[in-house]
Design an enzyme around this catalytic site. Structure first.
Site, PDB file in Angstrom:
ATOM      1  N   ASP A 120      35.189  42.876  42.572  1.00 10.99           N
ATOM      2  CA  ASP A 120      35.465  43.974  41.642  1.00 10.99           C
ATOM      3  C   ASP A 120      34.548  43.882  40.418  1.00 10.99           C
ATOM      4  O   ASP A 120      34.038  42.810  40.090  1.00 10.99           O
ATOM      5  CB  ASP A 120      36.902  43.887  41.088  1.00 10.99           C
TER       6      ASP A 120
HETATM    7  N1  URA Z   1      40.382  39.908  45.153  1.00  7.71           N
HETATM    8  C1  URA Z   1      40.408  40.780  44.129  1.00  7.71           C
HETATM    9  O1  URA Z   1      41.470  41.225  43.714  1.00  7.71           O
HETATM   10  N2  URA Z   1      39.239  41.137  43.570  1.00  7.71           N
HETATM   11  C2  URA Z   1      38.049  40.666  43.978  1.00  7.71           C
HETATM   12  O2  URA Z   1      37.022  41.027  43.414  1.00  7.71           O
HETATM   13  C3  URA Z   1      38.034  39.754  45.044  1.00  7.71           C
HETATM   14  C4  URA Z   1      39.222  39.393  45.614  1.00  7.71           C
END
Ligand code: URA
Length: 237
Positions: A104
């Site tokens: 993310d």
């Molecule tokens: N899980 C998440 O919530 N975000 C990420 O970027 C990777 C794994």
């Protein structure tokens, strides 16, 4: 097939042909260890070319890099909102790399980028159990009951999660840190697992992907994987 050196340097995206000719004249280009001359030809699969001390690689050659992604970057190749892209952090690599899976915008840590479709498929396919470990900081406390729920699997809107592993948890003031290892790659999985338990994630960093970690790679920096590391990733069952 041999090509003129200036053409190979231009094809690798390092310079225009004219600029590459200038570099050859200035002695910045070595062909198999000796200073190259204008007019020299080479075959990238047989010859070694160094430009300013760095080895020239063909744009077709497979390359995989391990990036320590900072917060505030998207791991897609385009962003309609104009946010910064992880590929903005990469230079000196002529290949067009794409991220293997996603982190993310506000998740940090270990992200692979590659032009090797086979490797990307191997690492992201849910059938292959590639462990991913995240360092998670949440507001509040992580109870024994919550640890058991992570370990048993949690019901999310797109199904139940596979058993996860919780390690090294510690409380600091009003927050708690722990390491969570999962092998699936559902969208925002760690954040949603925490939300399902009423925990708010305040920091999330991927610190390991199977045998790979972030050792010696500062935030925003990267290194190329070695051939044996790529082979090892391709063998994970
Ligand atoms: N899980 C998440 O919530 N975000 C990420 O970027 C990777 C794994």
């Amino acid at each position: 097939m041999t090509e003129r050196l200036q053409k190979l340097i231009a094809q690798a995206g390092l310079a225009s042909r004219r600029e590459a000719e200038r570099w050859i004249e200035e002695g910045k280009v070595l062909l198999n260890g000796s200073p190259a001359k204008l007019g020299d030809r080479a075959d990238l699969s047989l010859d070694q070319i160094h430009v300013d001390g760095k080895i020239l690689r063909s744009a077709q050659e497979k390359v995989t890099i391990l990036l320590n992604k900072p917060r505030g970057y998207v791991s897609t190749l385009k962003d309609p909102g104009g946010r910064r892209l992880v590929t903005d952090l990469i230079d000196n690599i002529p290949q067009r790399l794409f991220p293997v899976g996603r982190l993310d915008y506000n998740t940090e840590g270990l992200l692979l980028l590659t032009n090797d479709g086979e490797l990307a498929q191997q690492v992201s396919h849910p059938r292959h159990h590639v462990d991913k470990t995240y360092l998670v900081k949440v507001r509040g406390r992580l109870s024994e009951k919550m640890v058991k729920q992570f370990e048993r699997g949690l019901i999310l809107e797109d199904g139940k999660t596979a058993p996860a592993k919780v390690e090294n948890s510690r409380t600091t003031g009003s927050s708690c840190w722990f390491e969570l290892t999962i092998h699936e790659g559902k969208n925002r999985q760690v954040r949603r697992m925490c939300e399902a338990l009423g925990l708010t994630v305040v920091r999330l960093k991927r610190i390991r992907l199977d045998f790979l970690d972030l050792k010696d790679i500062a935030t925003g920096r990267y290194r190329c994987l070695m051939d044996n590391e790529v082979e090892r990733l391709k063998k994970i069952k």
